[in-house]
Scaffold this active site. Structure first.
Site, mmCIF file in Angstrom:
data_model
loop_
_atom_site.group_PDB
_atom_site.id
_atom_site.type_symbol
_atom_site.label_atom_id
_atom_site.label_comp_id
_atom_site.label_asym_id
_atom_site.label_seq_id
_atom_site.Cartn_x
_atom_site.Cartn_y
_atom_site.Cartn_z
ATOM 1 N N HIS A 32 -15.517 59.177 133.067
ATOM 2 C CA HIS A 32 -15.927 58.714 131.741
ATOM 3 C C HIS A 32 -14.865 57.831 131.081
ATOM 4 C CE1 HIS A 32 -19.471 61.142 131.915
ATOM 5 N NE2 HIS A 32 -18.826 62.287 131.889
ATOM 6 N N ASP A 67 -22.135 62.929 140.068
ATOM 7 C CA ASP A 67 -21.936 63.883 138.977
ATOM 8 C C ASP A 67 -23.224 64.002 138.161
ATOM 9 O OD1 ASP A 67 -19.336 65.079 137.354
ATOM 10 O OD2 ASP A 67 -20.928 64.467 135.981
ATOM 11 N N HIS A 95 -23.445 63.793 135.015
ATOM 12 C CA HIS A 95 -23.386 62.801 133.948
ATOM 13 C C HIS A 95 -23.100 61.411 134.515
ATOM 14 C CE1 HIS A 95 -22.085 66.707 132.217
ATOM 15 N NE2 HIS A 95 -22.874 66.349 131.217
ATOM 16 N N ASP A 117 -21.558 69.546 138.887
ATOM 17 C CA ASP A 117 -22.300 70.035 137.731
ATOM 18 C C ASP A 117 -23.789 69.721 137.762
ATOM 19 O OD1 ASP A 117 -21.472 67.420 137.489
ATOM 20 O OD2 ASP A 117 -20.766 67.592 135.431
#
Length: 346
Positions: free
Chosen positions: A159, A194, A196, A283
């Site tokens: 990120h 991931d 996200h 995740d």
């Protein structure tokens, strides 16, 4: 498979809280994540190795000087503010990136931190720097001829933009690995699996044609990071067509995830890179606390196999994945299938 990790240094960073729907909650990006993954990798026969100190060069190849200086010094500056919080947490953000650069610690925190999920404490910079060293070490190991390396990075990185932290991430470790690999390879691909979207990775390479960025993730229309990760985002200028987002509906299971991944891997093959970086988030698991997708432990094995079937020199960079009963099992499934597929390929 060689596993790179500077465990004691990477565990110094210990964020205590972050905001969820405006309310403080315990921060799930805790040192125990690293311990649990190491406890999984070592008994499985993987060789645990301490990375060398590569200095600031690999970080500076990705991030701006102002941002690197901010990460290195902000905690000490923040601690001098009367009645400041125990960790650096922004309370103001500019509405544009071309705003004047502030001199104050408070202003710079707002300029360089996208959200409140990445508090900076007394040992954060040490852990951030060694997480980047871990990524660089994995990439150098692959450049030296290894078919694959696992960089157990913590804190994670996907990120983080060139000058902006966010979502538990400070230095973009996947981008660090990609830039090291670019030293020997004309083209490098990054595949992010991931939960996200890897918005920082996308942003770093969005106007470049030498690094293909692909992300399979939960649809950001109602999920972090909200503002990036949509299917229409394809790159700009020289990078147009070199970014591919494959958002999935909430709760998507193995078949949907693997179908999207297969689509992304077709683009990797068409790009013909010399090497691959895998941004490995665990995740997307059905039991992860963030609860966005429903990939099974067996699904992670299939993801690892498909990526290994590309037959490319590969650096696996650890991203998200949070404490749950099957946390280590998911890593075991991914790494075991990756190794088995590579052995069959060879």
């Amino acid at each position: 498979m060689k596993v790179f990790c500077a465990a004691e240094r990477q565990k110094i960073h210990y964020p205590r809280s972050f905001l969820v729907n405006g309310a403080p909650q315990p921060n799930p990006e805790v040192p125990e994540r690293l311990d649990r993954l190491l406890q999984t990798a070592a008994p499985a026969g993987h060789d645990i190795a301490e990375p060398s100190d590569h200095g600031l060069g690999p970080i500076a190849a990705v991030h701006t000087p102002d941002y690197v200086r901010f990460l290195a010094n902000i905690y000490e500056r923040w601690a001098r503010i009367p009645d400041a919080s125990a960790e650096v947490i922004p309370n103001i953000h500019p509405d544009r990136r071309d705003a004047s650069y502030p001199l104050s610690a408070v202003g710079q925190a707002g300029y360089h931190m996208a959200d409140t999920a990445c508090p900076i404490g007394p040992g954060s910079w040490e852990s951030i720097r060694w997480s980047a060293n871990t990524a660089a070490a994995g990439a150098h190991h692959v450049l030296d001829g290894a078919p694959v390396a696992y960089a157990l990075c913590r804190p994670p990185g996907h990120h983080a933009f060139t000058d902006l932290a966010g979502g538990f991430c400070f230095v973009n470790n996947a981008a660090v690995a990609a830039m090291v690999l670019r030293g020997d390879h004309e083209r490098v691909a990054i595949v992010d699996v991931d939960l996200h979207h890897g918005n920082g990775t996308q942003g770093i390479f969005y106007r470049r044609a030498d690094v293909l960025t692909i992300s399979v993730h939960a649809d950001p229309v109602r999920f972090y990071p909200f503002f990036w990760g949509h299917a229409h985002e394809r790159g700009e200028g020289p990078g147009l067509g070199y970014n591919l987002n494959l958002p999935l509906p909430r709760g998507a299971q193995d078949d949907a995830f693997l179908g999207a991944l297969d689509c992304g891997l077709e683009s990797v093959e068409a790009f013909a890179p010399g090497a691959l970086v895998v941004a490995l988030g665990l995740d997307a698991f059905e039991g992860d606390p963030f609860g966005g997708l429903s990939v099974t432990t067996g699904g992670f094995g299939q993801i690892g196999q498909r990526l290994a079937d590309l037959g490319l020199p590969t650096v696996i960079v650890q991203e998200g994945g949070y404490l749950c009963d099957a946390f280590g099992d998911n890593l075991t499934a991914f790494l075991a299938s990756s190794d088995a597929a590579r052995d069959a390929f060879r």
